[in-house]
Write a protein that holds these residues in place. Structure first.
Motif, short mmCIF file in Angstrom:
data_model
loop_
_atom_site.label_atom_id
_atom_site.label_comp_id
_atom_site.label_asym_id
_atom_site.label_seq_id
_atom_site.Cartn_x
_atom_site.Cartn_y
_atom_site.Cartn_z
N ALA A 542 73.02 45.97 69.76
CA ALA A 542 74.37 45.64 69.31
C ALA A 542 74.44 44.20 68.80
O ALA A 542 75.11 43.91 67.80
CB ALA A 542 75.36 45.84 70.46
N TRP A 543 73.74 43.30 69.47
CA TRP A 543 73.73 41.90 69.02
C TRP A 543 73.04 41.79 67.66
O TRP A 543 73.49 41.03 66.79
CB TRP A 543 73.02 41.04 70.05
N LYS A 544 71.97 42.52 67.44
CA LYS A 544 71.28 42.46 66.15
C LYS A 544 72.14 43.04 65.03
O LYS A 544 72.10 42.59 63.89
CB LYS A 544 69.95 43.23 66.23
N LEU A 545 72.92 44.07 65.37
CA LEU A 545 73.80 44.65 64.34
C LEU A 545 74.90 43.67 63.93
O LEU A 545 75.30 43.62 62.77
CB LEU A 545 74.43 45.94 64.87
N ARG A 546 75.39 42.89 64.91
CA ARG A 546 76.47 41.94 64.62
C ARG A 546 75.95 40.58 64.15
O ARG A 546 76.73 39.71 63.79
CB ARG A 546 77.32 41.73 65.88
N LYS A 547 74.65 40.40 64.18
CA LYS A 547 74.10 39.10 63.82
C LYS A 547 74.19 38.90 62.30
O LYS A 547 73.87 39.78 61.52
CB LYS A 547 72.63 39.02 64.25
N HIS A 548 74.64 37.70 61.89
CA HIS A 548 74.76 37.37 60.48
C HIS A 548 73.47 36.68 60.03
O HIS A 548 73.04 35.71 60.64
CB HIS A 548 75.94 36.43 60.24
N MET A 549 72.88 37.17 58.95
CA MET A 549 71.69 36.57 58.37
C MET A 549 72.12 35.62 57.26
O MET A 549 72.64 36.05 56.22
CB MET A 549 70.76 37.65 57.81
N ALA A 550 71.93 34.31 57.47
CA ALA A 550 72.35 33.32 56.48
C ALA A 550 71.53 33.42 55.21
O ALA A 550 72.00 33.10 54.12
CB ALA A 550 72.25 31.91 57.07
N SER A 551 70.27 33.88 55.34
CA SER A 551 69.40 33.98 54.17
C SER A 551 69.65 35.24 53.35
O SER A 551 69.08 35.38 52.28
CB SER A 551 67.94 33.93 54.62
N ASP A 552 70.47 36.16 53.87
CA ASP A 552 70.74 37.40 53.15
C ASP A 552 71.85 37.16 52.13
O ASP A 552 72.97 36.78 52.51
CB ASP A 552 71.15 38.50 54.14
N PRO A 553 71.59 37.32 50.80
CA PRO A 553 72.65 37.05 49.81
C PRO A 553 73.79 38.05 49.86
O PRO A 553 74.87 37.79 49.34
CB PRO A 553 71.91 37.11 48.48
N MET A 554 73.58 39.24 50.49
CA MET A 554 74.62 40.26 50.54
C MET A 554 75.41 40.24 51.85
O MET A 554 76.21 41.14 52.09
CB MET A 554 73.98 41.65 50.36
N SER A 555 75.15 39.21 52.68
CA SER A 555 75.83 39.19 53.98
C SER A 555 77.34 38.96 53.84
O SER A 555 78.12 39.39 54.68
CB SER A 555 75.23 38.10 54.86
N LYS A 556 77.76 38.30 52.76
CA LYS A 556 79.19 38.01 52.58
C LYS A 556 79.96 39.24 52.08
O LYS A 556 81.19 39.25 52.12
CB LYS A 556 79.36 36.86 51.59
N THR A 558 79.38 42.40 53.19
CA THR A 558 79.35 43.47 54.17
C THR A 558 80.52 43.34 55.12
O THR A 558 81.11 42.27 55.29
CB THR A 558 78.02 43.45 54.94
N ASP A 559 80.80 44.44 55.80
CA ASP A 559 81.89 44.44 56.77
C ASP A 559 81.42 43.78 58.06
O ASP A 559 80.27 43.95 58.48
CB ASP A 559 82.33 45.89 57.05
N ASP A 560 82.30 43.03 58.71
CA ASP A 560 81.92 42.35 59.95
C ASP A 560 81.64 43.33 61.08
O ASP A 560 80.93 43.02 62.02
CB ASP A 560 83.03 41.38 60.39
N LYS A 561 82.21 44.52 61.05
CA LYS A 561 82.05 45.48 62.13
C LYS A 561 80.86 46.40 61.94
O LYS A 561 80.67 47.35 62.68
CB LYS A 561 83.31 46.35 62.26
N THR A 562 80.07 46.16 60.91
CA THR A 562 78.92 47.03 60.65
C THR A 562 77.66 46.31 61.02
O THR A 562 77.61 45.11 61.06
CB THR A 562 78.87 47.42 59.16
#
Length: 562
Positions: A542-556, A558-562
């Motif tokens: 669950a923590w890995k699913l909610r973890k934000h990857m700063a290096s991922d250009p598509m992180s902004k 995506t939905d926060d709950k996914t």
């Protein structure tokens, strides 16, 4: 004569007064002064010169008035400006001037020419040709052409110090042409290499009996050239190698021992030659993670190199031509041969002594302690087993106090274990600061698990398990449980998804509560998140699913709950 000069000067001055402006009366002077004051205050317009430009009324009179010999009509400031005849003109720095040699070659020697080469533009002392055995003056042939004596332009301060003065920019076109030719050849070679690679790839694909082992070897060495050495960083584009001084996870030398009186650390060379952990006398330097630079230099192959250097010095003193830095291979081979002959000589000497005097059986005999099973150390024990005379048994040193009984206990804390808790064996109390009440506090219904007791001398196989063995057995059980849980999750993936969904809901509720209370993650207290057990697999996922990857250009996106 003096009288004549005086009269002449007075006559000239009188003519100047007659030709110059008339002398102002007192009334005219007063009116002019009032007009100047009105101009300064802005009541009257300012004066204008011959070009129609206003003259500042605040300019003093001695600056505004022109000299009498310039014969100016009306107000003007031309006499204060730069005069055109006094301005110096300089040539442009881009002007080219001829230099080099002329096509004019003499047929006979000319008077005043160079006696070495025959050129008229310089003397023999300034001649740059190789001195001839017979100069052109006497040989009458091979006259050198005359040089062009350039007419240097009139340059200003910057032009005299310009390094590119007189440079013909057309000569740079030759370099550009050469560069363009090289680039064309490179493009052709690159196109040919691409065609060859494409042809080879098509041939390899057409082969049906390709060997998989060869493909693995190709893949293995495919990126070998691009790999970096450990501790270095090489940039192929910049052609620079940057060496990392140390791994960032390593502890800095000056943080190993914070005592001010410990080993000295030199920040410029980043070296600490002395051992910073001298106080740990029970540990050898080889057991420490860092024991000083001097200890590192005396380990490994450093001793062998030192021996090799001593051998080279001794051999050089005896007349041998051996140098470790100039010929390291030769020095190593000679040292190897010397060591071999030295060992053979020692063995020959020992064998000759044994052959002559005998006694080889004494050399192969075991130590005396093993033969008699006794030593000369006298130790006397009492009936209780205490040592009366002699040296005591060496006890392993520890930084903790041992066999210290507190609060009336007759055993140490940790000698009793029951239901996951440690305690005292004498009274079975699990509180560390509790007082001993004797055997009265023991409960007959409980079946306590005692700490590992002393091994029984009757059998070497039947003995109590140590703490390490108990820990190993516990870890084996934990692995079995994890494996069993993994198998169950594979057989029933819906149960795992339900557990994960439940954990995500708990995280959402926790975040919502923190947001409502206004808690800030950066201002939480120390050890506020400490727990008795580690996170489960579902919590980690669950923590890995909610973890934000700063290096991922598509992180902004995506939905926060996914």
């Amino acid at each position: 004569q003096h009288y004549y000069i005086t009269n002449n000067l007075s006559h000239i001055m009188a003519e100047v007064r007659e030709d110059g402006p008339p002398k102002k009366s007192r009334e005219d002077y007063r009116k002019q002064k009032e007009l100047d004051e009105a101009r300064k205050s802005g009541l009257e317009p300012a004066e204008q010169d011959e070009f129609g430009v206003d003259i500042n009324p605040h300019i003093p009179q001695y600056i505004k008035d022109s000299p009498w010999y310039l014969e100016m009509d009306g107000p003007t400031l031309t006499h204060q400006r730069t005069q055109p005849e006094t301005v110096k003109t300089f040539d442009d720095v881009s002007r080219l001037y001829q230099k080099g040699l002329t096509n004019k070659v003499a047929t006979k020697f000319r008077k005043g020419a160079c006696t070495n080469c025959g050129a008229i533009t310089h003397k023999k002392i300034d001649c740059l040709e190789k001195p001839r055995k017979v100069g052109a003056r006497w040989s009458g042939k091979d006259y050198a052409p005359d040089e062009l004596i350039p007419v240097l332009p009139n340059l200003d301060f910057e032009g005299k110090r310009d390094r590119w003065i007189g440079y013909d920019t057309t000569t740079h076109d030759e370099l550009l042409d050469d560069f363009s030719k090289v680039e064309k050849v490179k493009q052709q070679l690159k196109a040919e290499s691409l065609n060859n690679n494409e042809r080879i790839r098509q041939q390899t694909e057409s082969k049906s009996d390709s060997d998989p082992e060869d493909e693995e070897d190709v893949d293995e060495y495919k990126y070998t050239e691009q790999a970096n050495m450990p501790g270095t960083k090489f940039d192929n584009k910049k052609r620079q190698t940057v060496r990392n001084l140390r791994i960032r996870e390593d502890t800095a030398k000056y943080l190993i021992n914070l005592d001010a009186n410990s080993a000295h650390y030199d920040p410029k060379s980043r070296s600490m030659r002395d051992n910073p952990l001298k106080d740990l006398a029970h540990k050898k330097p080889s057991e420490l993670s860092f024991a000083g630079e001097n200890f590192v230099r005396s380990t490994g192959q450093v001793k062998e190199i030192a021996k090799l250097q001593l051998f080279a010095w001794d051999a050089g003193e005896r007349g041998s031509n051996v140098h470790l830095q100039a010929e390291p291979t030769k020095a190593a081979l000679l040292h190897k041969e010397y060591s071999k002959r030295k060992d053979e000589f020692k063995s020959e000497v020992s064998n000759s002594i044994v052959d002559k005097y005998g006694g080889e059986e004494h050399l192969k005999a075991p130590p005396r302690e093993l033969l008699l099973a006794t030593t000369e150390e006298y130790v006397e024990y009492s009936r209780t087993g205490k040592i009366i005379k002699g040296q005591e048994r060496v006890v392993p040193k520890s930084k903790y106090q041992e066999d210290v009984y507190v609060n009336g206990h007759t055993s140490v804390y940790g000698s009793f274990f029951q239901s996951g808790k440690w305690g005292y064996k004498c009274c079975r109390a699990v509180q560390k600061q509790a007082y001993c009440v004797g055997a009265a506090s023991r409960s007959g219904a409980d079946t306590p698990q005692l700490a590992p007791a002393e091994p029984k001398p009757t059998s070497n196989v039947d003995r109590t398990r140590s703490l390490i063995e108990m820990h190993q057995e516990k870890m084996v059980d934990v692995r079995k449980q994890k494996k069993q849980k993994t198998l169950e999750d594979r057989e029933n993936p819906q149960a795992r998804e339900e557990r994960l969904k439940k954990v995500l809901e708990q995280l959402d509720s926790k975040e919502a509560a923190e947001l409502a209370e206004g808690l800030d993650e950066r201002k939480r207290k120390y050890n506020s998140m400490a727990v008795d057990k580690g996170p489960t697999e579902e919590e980690m996922e669950a923590w890995k699913l909610r973890k934000h990857m700063a290096s991922d250009p598509m992180s902004k996106f995506t939905d926060d709950k996914t």
